[in-house]
Design an enzyme around this catalytic site. Structure first.
Site, PDB file in Angstrom:
ATOM      1  N   TYR A 104     -11.128   0.362  52.984  1.00  0.00           N
ATOM      2  CA  TYR A 104     -10.615   0.584  54.356  1.00  0.00           C
ATOM      3  C   TYR A 104     -10.395  -0.543  55.158  1.00  0.00           C
ATOM      4  O   TYR A 104      -9.365  -0.617  55.651  1.00  0.00           O
ATOM      5  CB  TYR A 104     -11.314   1.838  54.979  1.00  0.00           C
ATOM      6  CG  TYR A 104     -10.508   2.289  56.243  1.00  0.00           C
ATOM      7  CD1 TYR A 104      -9.519   2.996  56.146  1.00  0.00           C
ATOM      8  CD2 TYR A 104     -11.201   2.111  57.569  1.00  0.00           C
ATOM      9  CE1 TYR A 104      -8.693   3.637  57.195  1.00  0.00           C
ATOM     10  CE2 TYR A 104     -10.468   2.564  58.649  1.00  0.00           C
ATOM     11  CZ  TYR A 104      -9.261   3.376  58.544  1.00  0.00           C
ATOM     12  OH  TYR A 104      -8.532   3.660  59.567  1.00  0.00           O
ATOM     13  N   GLY A 148      -0.169  10.655  65.067  1.00  0.00           N
ATOM     14  CA  GLY A 148       1.399  10.683  64.936  1.00  0.00           C
ATOM     15  C   GLY A 148       2.166  11.912  65.390  1.00  0.00           C
ATOM     16  O   GLY A 148       3.220  11.868  66.007  1.00  0.00           O
ATOM     17  N   ASN A 184       2.740  14.742  61.012  1.00  0.00           N
ATOM     18  CA  ASN A 184       2.611  16.331  60.941  1.00  0.00           C
ATOM     19  C   ASN A 184       1.146  16.705  61.632  1.00  0.00           C
ATOM     20  O   ASN A 184       0.867  17.861  61.900  1.00  0.00           O
ATOM     21  CB  ASN A 184       2.589  16.743  59.695  1.00  0.00           C
ATOM     22  CG  ASN A 184       1.694  16.102  58.530  1.00  0.00           C
ATOM     23  OD1 ASN A 184       1.280  15.201  58.821  1.00  0.00           O
ATOM     24  ND2 ASN A 184       1.307  16.834  57.620  1.00  0.00           N
ATOM     25  N   THR A 185       0.329  15.714  61.698  1.00  0.00           N
ATOM     26  CA  THR A 185      -0.863  15.851  62.704  1.00  0.00           C
ATOM     27  C   THR A 185      -1.331  14.644  63.424  1.00  0.00           C
ATOM     28  O   THR A 185      -0.914  13.610  63.299  1.00  0.00           O
ATOM     29  CB  THR A 185      -2.066  16.408  61.524  1.00  0.00           C
ATOM     30  OG1 THR A 185      -3.115  16.842  62.077  1.00  0.00           O
ATOM     31  CG2 THR A 185      -2.284  15.228  60.527  1.00  0.00           C
TER      32      THR A 185
END
Length: 403
Positions: A269, A115, A111-112
């Site tokens: 991360y 991607g 959606n952003t």
């Protein structure tokens, strides 16, 4: 006397280095101050530190309709000045013109950011794109935007939205079961979604958030969809990793998998991104071992990109760090989402890459991850731990049996 002089010289060298670094920081801060007043992504108390209830891994109330944070909006506005940026000189654009008519692609977190760019490019090439996102509202807005941008194309594909929360294994299983019921084939699985540098938090499955979303969720999703992916061969599985895998020592901390004893957002991360690379290598090895052909896997570093991954920097680190990262000056040196998506497109579409599997890529080329990331013994150990933890083998389930 000689020893004393050496010690004094050593101290002097240390002082000089510290002075240089301090001056660098001061100059950098001044440049940030005068070159860019940044709109921070969060205007409401505490809105940027956790997963929003509305769906996306973003700072809820501050997001624009496209799902972008304030800093990203500022950056995109600045890009309209058409000032050439440093990183534009060093990134490679994927120039392949392969069509994807009749192909089905699943893209997580589409959606952003990169991607969404990947979904747009796949749609342009005629694919049926399944946008797997946690925030259905922003997913639908992104899908509408993609269809608007491709409305003049005669042979464009289709885009559909499906709910998927990678921090919850129950929704992953539900999503996979629905896909297996409704989709006859899966030609591309792009494991793109992720979170970065967020504060310590456990998912409902009691897993550390970054490890759960970036690795475990995609591991489970891939193995639940693998039978259909194998049946649909030729097919590709692309895992968006990161150069940040070098932040991890290689210790997965199986004795403290939740990192309760010691948590560092950057190292956590790095651990999740190292896990992505190990998963890519071990999946490729097992597919080869089982003589399954034309199903290939890829891990990649997209580059340092202007996306929403920076949204947690103010809470996980310091607000000023996020301001620096999202300043106009720094954005001059990093990539746009369009530039960052190029290596994903290369891994998914390049004809030569079809003959490669289990490799790591950067800037549309094969690259060499660090030595720890190439440790296949530890990659197998992670696979086995994850398999047992997620209980994938229950009821004699075999992900390598096509159906």
């Amino acid at each position: 006397m000689h020893i004393s002089n050496c010690v004094s010289s050593h101290k002097l060298a240390v002082v000089m280095v510290l002075r240089v670094r301090l001056k660098t920081v001061l100059v950098f801060a001044l440049l940030v101050r005068f070159l860019g007043n940044v709109e921070c992504g969060s205007s409401s108390p505490g809105s940027g530190s956790s997963v929003s209830k509305t769906g996306s891994f973003s700072s809820g109330s501050s997001s624009s309709k496209s799902g972008s944070s304030g800093g990203l909006r500022e950056y995109l506005h600045w890009r309209n000045w058409h000032i050439p940026r440093i990183m534009s000189l060093f990134y490679k654009k994927y120039k392949g013109e392969e069509r994807m008519d009749g192909k089905v692609a699943i893209i997580t977190g589409s959606n952003t950011g990169i991607g969404k760019v990947t979904a747009l490019e796949f749609c342009k090439r005629g694919a049926r794109v399944i946008m797997a996102c946690r925030n259905i509202d922003t997913c639908k807005e992104a899908a509408d935007d993609i269809l608007t941008k491709t409305k003049e194309l005669k042979d464009r594909g289709t885009v559909v939205c499906r709910y998927l929360d990678l921090s919850k294994t129950r929704t992953i299983r539900e999503f996979a079961a629905d896909i297996m019921r409704t989709e006859e084939k899966i030609n591309y699985l792009i494991n793109n979604a992720g979170v970065m540098a967020c504060k310590w938090e456990l998912t409902e499955d009691q897993q550390e958030m970054q490890f759960a979303v970036n690795f475990l969720g995609h591991y489970l999703l891939t193995l639940k969809l693998l039978p259909r992916i194998i049946k649909s061969a030729p097919s590709r599985i692309v895992n968006v990793a990161s150069l940040a895998h070098i932040f991890s020592s290689g210790n997965m901390h199986y004795d403290d998998i939740q990192l309760k004893k010691k948590y560092n957002p950057r190292v956590a991360y790095g651990r999740s991104k190292l896990a992505n690379i190990w998963f890519t290598r071990e999946l490729a090895r097992r597919l080869t071992e089982k003589r399954i052909k034309n199903v290939t896997t890829y891990a990649l570093h997209p580059g340092v990109i202007a996306t929403e991954l920076s949204r947690h920097l103010d809470t996980a680190a310091r607000p000023w760090i996020k301001k620096i990262y999202e300043s106009r000056f720094v954005r001059y040196f990093i990539r746009t989402p369009e530039e960052g998506a190029q290596t994903t497109l290369h891994c998914a579409l390049n004809a030569k890459a079809a003959n490669e599997t289990g490799r790591y890529y950067s800037n549309c080329h094969k690259a060499k991850p660090n030595k720890t990331a190439r440790d296949d013994k530890r990659a197998k150990e992670l696979w086995d731990w994850s398999w047992d933890k997620l209980k994938i083998g229950e009821r004699d389930y075999d992900p390598f049996s096509p159906h």
